[in-house]
Scaffold this active site. Sequence first.
Site, PDB file in Angstrom:
ATOM      1  N   PRO A  89       0.815  -1.226   0.000  1.00 37.65           N
ATOM      2  CA  PRO A  89       0.000   0.000   0.000  1.00 37.65           C
ATOM      3  C   PRO A  89       0.848   1.275   0.000  1.00 37.65           C
ATOM      4  O   PRO A  89       0.346   2.349  -0.319  1.00 37.65           O
ATOM      5  CB  PRO A  89      -0.813  -0.106   1.300  1.00 37.65           C
ATOM      6  CG  PRO A  89      -0.788  -1.554   1.660  1.00 37.65           C
ATOM      7  CD  PRO A  89       0.532  -2.071   1.168  1.00 37.65           C
ATOM      8  N   GLU A 116       1.897  -8.071   8.392  1.00 41.01           N
ATOM      9  CA  GLU A 116       1.972  -6.611   8.447  1.00 41.01           C
ATOM     10  C   GLU A 116       2.961  -6.056   7.427  1.00 41.01           C
ATOM     11  O   GLU A 116       3.177  -4.840   7.380  1.00 41.01           O
ATOM     12  CB  GLU A 116       2.342  -6.142   9.854  1.00 41.01           C
ATOM     13  CG  GLU A 116       1.280  -6.452  10.899  1.00 41.01           C
ATOM     14  CD  GLU A 116      -0.105  -5.928  10.506  1.00 41.01           C
ATOM     15  OE1 GLU A 116      -0.215  -4.712  10.269  1.00 41.01           O
ATOM     16  OE2 GLU A 116      -1.043  -6.752  10.428  1.00 41.01           O
ATOM     17  N   ARG A 153       0.679  -8.791 -20.991  1.00 39.61           N
ATOM     18  CA  ARG A 153      -0.102  -8.611 -22.227  1.00 39.61           C
ATOM     19  C   ARG A 153       0.484  -7.544 -23.136  1.00 39.61           C
ATOM     20  O   ARG A 153       0.090  -7.427 -24.298  1.00 39.61           O
ATOM     21  CB  ARG A 153      -1.574  -8.353 -21.922  1.00 39.61           C
ATOM     22  CG  ARG A 153      -1.874  -7.066 -21.204  1.00 39.61           C
ATOM     23  CD  ARG A 153      -3.342  -6.987 -20.831  1.00 39.61           C
ATOM     24  NE  ARG A 153      -4.203  -6.908 -22.004  1.00 39.61           N
ATOM     25  CZ  ARG A 153      -4.322  -5.827 -22.778  1.00 39.61           C
ATOM     26  NH1 ARG A 153      -3.624  -4.751 -22.509  1.00 39.61           N
ATOM     27  NH2 ARG A 153      -5.123  -5.835 -23.821  1.00 39.61           N
TER      28      ARG A 153
HETATM   29  C1  JD8 Z   1       1.086  -6.302  -0.053  1.00 39.01           C
HETATM   30  C2  JD8 Z   1       0.736  -7.525   3.339  1.00 39.01           C
HETATM   31  C3  JD8 Z   1      -1.392  -6.621   4.107  1.00 39.01           C
HETATM   32  C4  JD8 Z   1      -2.772  -5.169   5.353  1.00 39.01           C
HETATM   33  C5  JD8 Z   1      -0.453  -4.139   6.628  1.00 39.01           C
HETATM   34  C6  JD8 Z   1       0.697  -4.215   4.571  1.00 39.01           C
HETATM   35  C7  JD8 Z   1      -0.816  -3.445  -3.073  1.00 39.01           C
HETATM   36  N1  JD8 Z   1      -3.214  -1.751  -3.148  1.00 39.01           N
HETATM   37  C8  JD8 Z   1      -2.887  -2.570  -2.133  1.00 39.01           C
HETATM   38  N2  JD8 Z   1      -3.604  -2.740  -1.016  1.00 39.01           N
HETATM   39  N3  JD8 Z   1      -3.018  -3.623  -0.224  1.00 39.01           N
HETATM   40  C9  JD8 Z   1      -1.891  -4.083  -0.792  1.00 39.01           C
HETATM   41  C10 JD8 Z   1      -0.979  -5.024  -0.121  1.00 39.01           C
HETATM   42  C11 JD8 Z   1      -1.276  -5.433   1.186  1.00 39.01           C
HETATM   43  C12 JD8 Z   1      -0.369  -6.253   1.861  1.00 39.01           C
HETATM   44  C13 JD8 Z   1       0.810  -6.688   1.253  1.00 39.01           C
HETATM   45  C14 JD8 Z   1       0.191  -5.477  -0.739  1.00 39.01           C
HETATM   46  C15 JD8 Z   1       1.495  -7.476   2.206  1.00 39.01           C
HETATM   47  N4  JD8 Z   1      -0.378  -6.769   3.142  1.00 39.01           N
HETATM   48  C16 JD8 Z   1      -1.505  -5.229   4.675  1.00 39.01           C
HETATM   49  C17 JD8 Z   1      -2.916  -4.273   6.520  1.00 39.01           C
HETATM   50  C18 JD8 Z   1      -1.739  -3.545   6.980  1.00 39.01           C
HETATM   51  N5  JD8 Z   1      -0.320  -4.835   5.390  1.00 39.01           N
HETATM   52  C19 JD8 Z   1      -1.779  -3.419  -2.018  1.00 39.01           C
HETATM   53  N6  JD8 Z   1      -0.081  -3.450  -3.939  1.00 39.01           N
END
Ligand code: JD8
Length: 246
Positions: A89, A116, A153
């Site tokens: 994120p 996390e 693609r």
């Molecule tokens: C990778 C773990 C879970 C949930 C801590 C980081 C992308 N657009 C996006 N939204 N979420 C992700 C994403 C979430 C991920 C991981 C990508 C690895 N998490 C979260 C709550 C808090 N982690 C993403 N690209």
Amino acid sequence: MTFDIVTIFPAMIEPQLAGGILGRAASAGVVDVKIHDLRNFTVDRHRVVDDMPYGGGPGMVLKPEPMFRALDAIEADRGKPLTVVLTSPQGTRFTQIEARRLSHCRGVVLLCGRYEGFDERIRERVDEELSIGDYVLSGGELAAMVVLDAVARLVPGVVGDEQSVVHDSFTRGLLDFPQYTRPPEIDALRVPDVLLSGNHAEIRRWRKRQAVMRTWARRPDLLAEANLDEEEQEILRELEAQQSKA
Ligand code: JD8
């Protein structure tokens, strides 16, 4: 082009590769996609990939050692240059621009996180950190699959019809025009007469107009960046003139 995906859930990604356009491209040897189970790069009896965060707090963090070993193995297997991508994120927004840029790489490695997130030191081996959008996923696998699909693609030979890739709405900066197929009428819903007219110049103009109108109504943010031809600019000026009167 090669793709390497590192994940603790290989089974989430495998079906995506088996079917569809990507599966065909892999069979044809146009792209080579390998999935790596992060747990295969642990050396302890319990194959542990996560640990508690220093400083405390909820949840667990991905340990650096298995990810480093996975990257070493992939580098040894593929040779450089490899572009290492981490989805999170906190990444910069993944758009068609990034997809096009990555499609020119020889090899892309996608690191999927869970829990996390990653021990910060893993980012030392990452070239790009990307986010697919402003919503929260529970892990990086779905994001990695989105990046894989959008990038692959664009690799020549993956999509049969190169023209369809060139004319993609986000490549041109406009949304698609409405599409219809047979029958010409269903439940009193008719296909626009112009499409049945056989007048190809008229059809082309109607489609342009529809694409510009839709983009203007639904995604005006796209118009700022769009590459409009003379005719499309004229349609846009008309719409703006109508709006300022109303
Ligand atoms: C990778 C773990 C879970 C949930 C801590 C980081 C992308 N657009 C996006 N939204 N979420 C992700 C994403 C979430 C991920 C991981 C990508 C690895 N998490 C979260 C709550 C808090 N982690 C993403 N690209």
